[in-house]
Design a protein around this motif. Structure first.
Motif, PDB file in Angstrom:
ATOM      1  N   ASN A  78       0.803  -1.219   0.000  1.00 43.28           N
ATOM      2  CA  ASN A  78       0.000   0.000   0.000  1.00 43.28           C
ATOM      3  C   ASN A  78       0.839   1.274   0.000  1.00 43.28           C
ATOM      4  O   ASN A  78       0.307   2.366   0.193  1.00 43.28           O
ATOM      5  N   ILE A  79       2.142   1.116  -0.201  1.00 43.21           N
ATOM      6  CA  ILE A  79       3.042   2.263  -0.303  1.00 43.21           C
ATOM      7  C   ILE A  79       3.608   2.269  -1.715  1.00 43.21           C
ATOM      8  O   ILE A  79       4.326   1.359  -2.117  1.00 43.21           O
ATOM      9  N   MET A  80       3.251   3.285  -2.469  1.00 43.98           N
ATOM     10  CA  MET A  80       3.696   3.427  -3.857  1.00 43.98           C
ATOM     11  C   MET A  80       4.861   4.407  -3.912  1.00 43.98           C
ATOM     12  O   MET A  80       4.824   5.441  -3.242  1.00 43.98           O
ATOM     13  N   VAL A  81       5.887   4.058  -4.699  1.00 44.32           N
ATOM     14  CA  VAL A  81       7.024   4.952  -4.903  1.00 44.32           C
ATOM     15  C   VAL A  81       7.142   5.254  -6.392  1.00 44.32           C
ATOM     16  O   VAL A  81       6.770   4.447  -7.237  1.00 44.32           O
ATOM     17  N   GLU A  82       7.663   6.438  -6.691  1.00 44.25           N
ATOM     18  CA  GLU A  82       7.826   6.852  -8.079  1.00 44.25           C
ATOM     19  C   GLU A  82       9.246   6.547  -8.533  1.00 44.25           C
ATOM     20  O   GLU A  82      10.218   6.916  -7.872  1.00 44.25           O
ATOM     21  N   LEU A  83       9.363   5.863  -9.666  1.00 44.93           N
ATOM     22  CA  LEU A  83      10.661   5.530 -10.235  1.00 44.93           C
ATOM     23  C   LEU A  83      11.054   6.587 -11.265  1.00 44.93           C
ATOM     24  O   LEU A  83      10.199   7.264 -11.822  1.00 44.93           O
ATOM     25  N   ASP A  84      12.346   6.682 -11.529  1.00 48.34           N
ATOM     26  CA  ASP A  84      12.807   7.622 -12.553  1.00 48.34           C
ATOM     27  C   ASP A  84      12.681   6.984 -13.935  1.00 48.34           C
ATOM     28  O   ASP A  84      12.158   5.876 -14.079  1.00 48.34           O
ATOM     29  N   ASP A  85      13.190   7.669 -14.968  1.00 50.59           N
ATOM     30  CA  ASP A  85      13.061   7.187 -16.344  1.00 50.59           C
ATOM     31  C   ASP A  85      13.786   5.865 -16.584  1.00 50.59           C
ATOM     32  O   ASP A  85      13.454   5.121 -17.506  1.00 50.59           O
ATOM     33  N   ASP A  86      14.793   5.559 -15.752  1.00 53.59           N
ATOM     34  CA  ASP A  86      15.541   4.303 -15.880  1.00 53.59           C
ATOM     35  C   ASP A  86      14.961   3.191 -15.021  1.00 53.59           C
ATOM     36  O   ASP A  86      15.548   2.130 -14.905  1.00 53.59           O
ATOM     37  N   GLY A  87      13.818   3.453 -14.389  1.00 55.35           N
ATOM     38  CA  GLY A  87      13.194   2.441 -13.549  1.00 55.35           C
ATOM     39  C   GLY A  87      13.858   2.306 -12.191  1.00 55.35           C
ATOM     40  O   GLY A  87      13.679   1.321 -11.498  1.00 55.35           O
TER      41      GLY A  87
END
Length: 158
Positions: A78-87
């Motif tokens: 239930n905790i979402m993190v945002e990845l950069d363009d390289d994943g």
């Protein structure tokens, strides 16, 4: 405060579950659980990012506490993190995260744990009990050390 997907609206129909329309968190967002299941997990989360995730979750816990609110189910799925363009999990300016799955959330003392839940998890309160202010922090602290250890073990094997 930006710690949850944006709520666009909801519809209540008598005799039916409430329907919610929320911001879609697709790519580049991923749950901590899903990220940990990837073969390249250790390459995607530097150990310094783990500390920043904990700081970000602490901010969420403070925001909930200041509003006299509880989530009730603060686990990696239930905790979402945002990845950069390289994943990869960005670790330059901190970590962007959002909390999802507010089925059990509400005002302290007004919401209860469901009678049916995964009992393989060490919940801070019994089934049917009111979710207390400290329960979110206790639940997070119950799995976080193992999650960090798992991450660091993977990094040491690479």
């Amino acid at each position: 405060m930006g710690y949850a997907p944006q709520l666009h609206g909801h519809k209540i129909l008598h005799g039916a579950p409430t329907a919610y329309v929320m911001e879609y968190l697709g790519h580049p967002w991923v749950s901590l659980y899903d990220l940990s299941q990837r073969e390249d997990f250790s390459a995607k989360i530097p150990s310094s990012a783990m500390d920043r995730i904990k700081v970000a979750v602490s901010r969420v816990l403070q925001a909930l506490e200041s509003g006299q609110l509880v989530h009730g189910d603060l686990r990696p799925n239930n905790i979402m993190v945002e990845l950069d363009d390289d994943g990869r999990l960005e670790d330059v300016d901190g970590v962007r995260l959002k909390i999802v799955d507010f089925d059990w959330a509400g005002k302290v003392g007004a919401v209860k744990y469901p009678l049916s839940r995964n009992e393989d998890i060490s919940w801070p309160g019994p089934r049917g009990a009111h979710i207390q202010q400290s329960d979110d922090k206790r639940l997070f602290e119950s799995w976080w050390p193992d999650f960090c250890t798992y991450s660091r073990q993977l990094q040491n094997t690479v």
